[in-house]
Design a protein around this motif. Structure first.
Motif, PDB file in Angstrom:
ATOM      1  N   VAL A  54       0.868  -1.176   0.000  1.00 47.13           N
ATOM      2  CA  VAL A  54       0.000   0.000   0.000  1.00 47.13           C
ATOM      3  C   VAL A  54       0.905   1.226   0.000  1.00 47.13           C
ATOM      4  N   PRO A  55       0.795   2.110  -1.030  1.00 48.97           N
ATOM      5  CA  PRO A  55       1.683   3.274  -1.096  1.00 48.97           C
ATOM      6  C   PRO A  55       1.711   4.053   0.218  1.00 48.97           C
ATOM      7  N   GLY A  56       2.909   4.416   0.658  1.00 46.19           N
ATOM      8  CA  GLY A  56       3.063   5.229   1.866  1.00 46.19           C
ATOM      9  C   GLY A  56       2.901   4.464   3.170  1.00 46.19           C
ATOM     10  N   GLN A  57       2.605   3.166   3.107  1.00 46.84           N
ATOM     11  CA  GLN A  57       2.434   2.391   4.347  1.00 46.84           C
ATOM     12  C   GLN A  57       3.552   1.375   4.534  1.00 46.84           C
ATOM     13  N   PRO A  58       4.419   1.607   5.545  1.00 50.24           N
ATOM     14  CA  PRO A  58       5.495   0.644   5.786  1.00 50.24           C
ATOM     15  C   PRO A  58       4.946  -0.739   6.109  1.00 50.24           C
ATOM     16  N   PHE A  59       5.676  -1.748   5.709  1.00 52.35           N
ATOM     17  CA  PHE A  59       5.270  -3.129   5.979  1.00 52.35           C
ATOM     18  C   PHE A  59       6.536  -3.943   6.222  1.00 52.35           C
ATOM     19  N   TRP A  60       6.351  -5.159   6.736  1.00 52.96           N
ATOM     20  CA  TRP A  60       7.496  -5.991   7.099  1.00 52.96           C
ATOM     21  C   TRP A  60       7.736  -7.096   6.087  1.00 52.96           C
ATOM     22  N   MET A  61       9.011  -7.260   5.741  1.00 53.14           N
ATOM     23  CA  MET A  61       9.426  -8.413   4.952  1.00 53.14           C
ATOM     24  C   MET A  61      10.460  -9.173   5.767  1.00 53.14           C
ATOM     25  N   ALA A  62      10.781 -10.378   5.318  1.00 49.60           N
ATOM     26  CA  ALA A  62      11.785 -11.155   6.038  1.00 49.60           C
ATOM     27  C   ALA A  62      12.528 -12.075   5.097  1.00 49.60           C
ATOM     28  N   ALA A  63      13.772 -12.330   5.461  1.00 47.24           N
ATOM     29  CA  ALA A  63      14.486 -13.459   4.880  1.00 47.24           C
ATOM     30  C   ALA A  63      14.149 -14.617   5.816  1.00 47.24           C
ATOM     31  N   LYS A  64      13.488 -15.616   5.274  1.00 47.73           N
ATOM     32  CA  LYS A  64      13.058 -16.760   6.075  1.00 47.73           C
ATOM     33  C   LYS A  64      14.054 -17.896   5.851  1.00 47.73           C
ATOM     34  N   PHE A  65      14.655 -18.368   6.934  1.00 44.94           N
ATOM     35  CA  PHE A  65      15.635 -19.449   6.868  1.00 44.94           C
ATOM     36  C   PHE A  65      15.029 -20.716   7.471  1.00 44.94           C
ATOM     37  N   ILE A  66      15.152 -21.821   6.769  1.00 47.77           N
ATOM     38  CA  ILE A  66      14.768 -23.118   7.331  1.00 47.77           C
ATOM     39  C   ILE A  66      16.026 -23.991   7.295  1.00 47.77           C
ATOM     40  N   MET A  67      16.501 -24.385   8.472  1.00 46.44           N
ATOM     41  CA  MET A  67      17.742 -25.151   8.567  1.00 46.44           C
ATOM     42  C   MET A  67      17.450 -26.644   8.729  1.00 46.44           C
ATOM     43  N   ASP A  68      18.336 -27.455   8.158  1.00 51.49           N
ATOM     44  CA  ASP A  68      18.270 -28.890   8.419  1.00 51.49           C
ATOM     45  C   ASP A  68      18.573 -29.144   9.884  1.00 51.49           C
ATOM     46  N   GLU A  69      18.115 -30.262  10.388  1.00 54.97           N
ATOM     47  CA  GLU A  69      18.405 -30.627  11.775  1.00 54.97           C
ATOM     48  C   GLU A  69      19.918 -30.725  11.970  1.00 54.97           C
ATOM     49  N   GLY A  70      20.400 -30.153  13.065  1.00 64.23           N
ATOM     50  CA  GLY A  70      21.826 -30.208  13.346  1.00 64.23           C
ATOM     51  C   GLY A  70      22.618 -29.062  12.728  1.00 64.23           C
ATOM     52  N   TRP A  71      21.943 -28.185  11.999  1.00 64.05           N
ATOM     53  CA  TRP A  71      22.602 -27.026  11.374  1.00 64.05           C
ATOM     54  C   TRP A  71      22.028 -25.747  11.955  1.00 64.05           C
ATOM     55  N   HIS A  72      22.843 -24.685  11.978  1.00 60.37           N
ATOM     56  CA  HIS A  72      22.369 -23.407  12.531  1.00 60.37           C
ATOM     57  C   HIS A  72      23.011 -22.241  11.794  1.00 60.37           C
TER      58      HIS A  72
END
Length: 180
Positions: free
Chosen positions: A30-48
């Protein structure tokens, strides 16, 4: 032959242990309205991957935005990390899934019907045995819309992430990073 396969496997590819995508909290811009984005990370088990202040080792992820004219991006808001101790070294990490959220501010008017938001994301993903560097150029196309009276239902991962922001982000200063 076989040697090649084994050699390749020993180094692995960062993509094989972490999946990274660009997500938006709201379904449209929406013009003029800040909004949130994200880099979404999904890690394998045992990884971080690492927090903003990684600790004794590791490196924090970085997001470099390439946004359309008039758009700007804020800093990453880092959720509270987990502690990870390996061979006496203390690190602050994210496991399983994490949203690194950034507030995006669009310009007051937008002529386009759709906008394409791009980001290059770089990260270090580690197991207890090895670390791999990864990088990816991501993009997300969102429609431009008008503000409606109905608040859009935010994507669930964002809500959960907000709950895990350190208290200092909300106005109280809290620092407890030393463990003896």
């Amino acid at each position: 032959g076989l040697d090649h396969v084994i050699a390749q496997d020993a180094f692995g590819s960062a993509d094989s242990h972490v999946e990274v995508s660009l997500v938006s909290e709201l379904p449209k811009v929406v013009p003029g309205q800040p909004f949130w984005m994200a880099a979404k990370f999904i890690m394998d088990e045992g990884w971080h991957i690492y927090w903003e202040n990684p600790g004794d080792a590791g490196a924090k992820p970085e997001i470099t935005w390439a946004l359309p004219d008039g758009f700007s991006a804020g800093e990453i808001r880092w959720p509270a990390p987990s502690r990870h101790v390996l061979q006496g070294l203390m690190n602050y990490v994210y496991e399983d899934e994490v949203y690194l959220m950034v507030q995006i501010s669009p310009p007051a008017s937008l002529g386009e019907k759709n906008v394409i938001l791009k980001a290059e994301v770089n990260w270090t993903v580690c197991s207890d045995k090895q670390c791999l560097f990864g990088g990816k150029e991501l993009s997300l196309e969102l429609p431009v819309g008008k503000a409606t009276g109905e608040p859009a239902e935010p994507a669930p991962g964002f809500h959960k992430t907000r709950d895990s922001w350190p208290i200092s982000e909300i106005g109280l200063e809290g620092r407890a990073l030393h463990d003896g």
